[in-house]
Write a protein that holds these residues in place. Structure first.
Motif, PDB file in Angstrom:
ATOM      1  N   SER A  33      -9.342  13.109   4.942  1.00  0.00           N
ATOM      2  CA  SER A  33      -9.460  11.914   4.094  1.00  0.00           C
ATOM      3  C   SER A  33     -10.304  10.816   4.728  1.00  0.00           C
ATOM      4  CB  SER A  33      -8.074  11.354   3.749  1.00  0.00           C
ATOM      5  OG  SER A  33      -7.312  12.318   3.094  1.00  0.00           O
ATOM      6  N   GLN A  49      -8.352  -8.917  -4.449  1.00  0.00           N
ATOM      7  CA  GLN A  49      -9.616  -8.779  -3.741  1.00  0.00           C
ATOM      8  C   GLN A  49     -10.674  -9.612  -4.444  1.00  0.00           C
ATOM      9  OE1 GLN A  49     -11.262  -4.832  -3.712  1.00  0.00           O
ATOM     10  NE2 GLN A  49     -12.354  -5.215  -1.825  1.00  0.00           N
ATOM     11  N   ASP A 106       0.887   3.947  -6.464  1.00  0.00           N
ATOM     12  CA  ASP A 106      -0.539   3.753  -6.748  1.00  0.00           C
ATOM     13  C   ASP A 106      -1.357   3.516  -5.480  1.00  0.00           C
ATOM     14  OD1 ASP A 106       0.238   1.216  -6.048  1.00  0.00           O
ATOM     15  OD2 ASP A 106      -0.775   0.225  -7.703  1.00  0.00           O
ATOM     16  N   SER A 107      -0.727   3.673  -4.328  1.00  0.00           N
ATOM     17  CA  SER A 107      -1.385   3.485  -3.022  1.00  0.00           C
ATOM     18  C   SER A 107      -1.988   2.085  -2.865  1.00  0.00           C
ATOM     19  CB  SER A 107      -2.474   4.532  -2.788  1.00  0.00           C
ATOM     20  OG  SER A 107      -1.923   5.811  -2.819  1.00  0.00           O
ATOM     21  N   GLY A 108      -1.451   1.134  -3.573  1.00  0.00           N
ATOM     22  CA  GLY A 108      -1.912  -0.235  -3.435  1.00  0.00           C
ATOM     23  C   GLY A 108      -3.053  -0.629  -4.349  1.00  0.00           C
ATOM     24  N   SER A 109      -3.467   0.275  -5.222  1.00  0.00           N
ATOM     25  CA  SER A 109      -4.602  -0.012  -6.105  1.00  0.00           C
ATOM     26  C   SER A 109      -4.375  -1.256  -6.957  1.00  0.00           C
ATOM     27  CB  SER A 109      -4.876   1.169  -7.024  1.00  0.00           C
ATOM     28  OG  SER A 109      -5.170   2.309  -6.278  1.00  0.00           O
ATOM     29  N   PHE A 110      -3.175  -1.376  -7.514  1.00  0.00           N
ATOM     30  CA  PHE A 110      -2.889  -2.520  -8.376  1.00  0.00           C
ATOM     31  C   PHE A 110      -2.979  -3.821  -7.570  1.00  0.00           C
ATOM     32  CE2 PHE A 110       0.004  -5.612 -10.320  1.00  0.00           C
ATOM     33  CZ  PHE A 110      -0.532  -5.672 -11.593  1.00  0.00           C
ATOM     34  N   TYR A 111      -2.361  -3.844  -6.398  1.00  0.00           N
ATOM     35  CA  TYR A 111      -2.384  -5.049  -5.561  1.00  0.00           C
ATOM     36  C   TYR A 111      -3.817  -5.400  -5.173  1.00  0.00           C
ATOM     37  CZ  TYR A 111      -1.831  -8.218  -1.666  1.00  0.00           C
ATOM     38  OH  TYR A 111      -1.941  -9.310  -0.841  1.00  0.00           O
ATOM     39  N   LEU A 112      -4.556  -4.409  -4.710  1.00  0.00           N
ATOM     40  CA  LEU A 112      -5.930  -4.661  -4.274  1.00  0.00           C
ATOM     41  C   LEU A 112      -6.810  -5.152  -5.421  1.00  0.00           C
ATOM     42  CD1 LEU A 112      -6.414  -1.627  -1.875  1.00  0.00           C
ATOM     43  CD2 LEU A 112      -6.100  -4.029  -1.242  1.00  0.00           C
ATOM     44  N   SER A 113      -6.617  -4.595  -6.618  1.00  0.00           N
ATOM     45  CA  SER A 113      -7.447  -5.021  -7.744  1.00  0.00           C
ATOM     46  C   SER A 113      -7.161  -6.463  -8.140  1.00  0.00           C
ATOM     47  CB  SER A 113      -7.233  -4.094  -8.942  1.00  0.00           C
ATOM     48  OG  SER A 113      -5.940  -4.256  -9.479  1.00  0.00           O
ATOM     49  N   ARG A 114      -5.956  -6.944  -7.867  1.00  0.00           N
ATOM     50  CA  ARG A 114      -5.589  -8.314  -8.230  1.00  0.00           C
ATOM     51  C   ARG A 114      -5.892  -9.333  -7.132  1.00  0.00           C
ATOM     52  NH1 ARG A 114      -5.688  -6.017 -12.309  1.00  0.00           N
ATOM     53  NH2 ARG A 114      -4.038  -5.755 -13.822  1.00  0.00           N
ATOM     54  N   LEU A 163       0.808  -1.214   0.000  1.00  0.00           N
ATOM     55  CA  LEU A 163       0.000   0.000   0.000  1.00  0.00           C
ATOM     56  C   LEU A 163       0.845   1.269   0.000  1.00  0.00           C
ATOM     57  CD1 LEU A 163      -2.793  -1.079   2.502  1.00  0.00           C
ATOM     58  CD2 LEU A 163      -2.752  -1.302   0.022  1.00  0.00           C
TER      59      LEU A 163
END
Length: 154
Positions: A131, A101, A91-99, A87
């Motif tokens: 935020s 989750q 990309d703030s972890g977006s790529f990891y989370l999309s793969r 995270l």
């Protein structure tokens, strides 16, 4: 002027959240107002309006229910499997989370929940200066009130 508007928004959000939490706990409007005044007097409200968005206040007042050994084991496991720093990327972890989750709810339910959050204003709470820290803290407090207490073994 912007700082004044931000403070007014923060106070309004805290009142709304306090009212929501109060209705769940059966508190009267007078009790909620008294709680708000006490939070203002103690500096609790102002703590979330600073440069750090309340991080220092939350760090000083958060007490984990999990034993230290369990947290250390979770950190070691995350470090070993490579998920500890996912995270922190650009990309703030977006790529990891999309793969990684997996969703179990149907798309229609997710869209309905999104529409309800937009209508109630809950979604907007995540776009303020903090935020969503204040909103998440309030939500965590509500969850903690409904969960059974866990004894700490430190």
């Amino acid at each position: 002027m912007i700082k004044l508007n931000a403070r007014m928004a923060l106070v309004a959000a805290s009142m709304v959240l306090a009212a929501g939490a109060a209705s769940a706990q059966g508190m009267s409007r007078a009790e909620v107002k008294a709680q708000l005044k006490a939070a203002q007097a103690s500096g609790q409200i102002a703590a979330f309006d600073g440069e750090d968005s309340g991080s220092a206040y939350l760090a000083a007042h958060f007490h984990s229910a999990e034993p230290r050994s369990e947290v250390k084991a979770q950190v070691a496991e995350a470090r070993a499997d490579g998920t500890l720093n996912v995270l922190d990327g650009t990309d703030s972890g977006s790529f990891y989370l999309s793969r990684h989750q997996s969703l179990t709810e149907p798309r229609s339910e997710v869209k309905a929940e999104l529409a309800a959050a937009e209508k109630s204003g809950q979604l907007d709470a995540f776009y303020n200066e903090d935020s969503g820290s204040f909103e998440l803290t309030a939500m965590r407090g509500q969850q903690r009130a409904t969960r059974p207490a866990v004894a700490s073994t430190r």
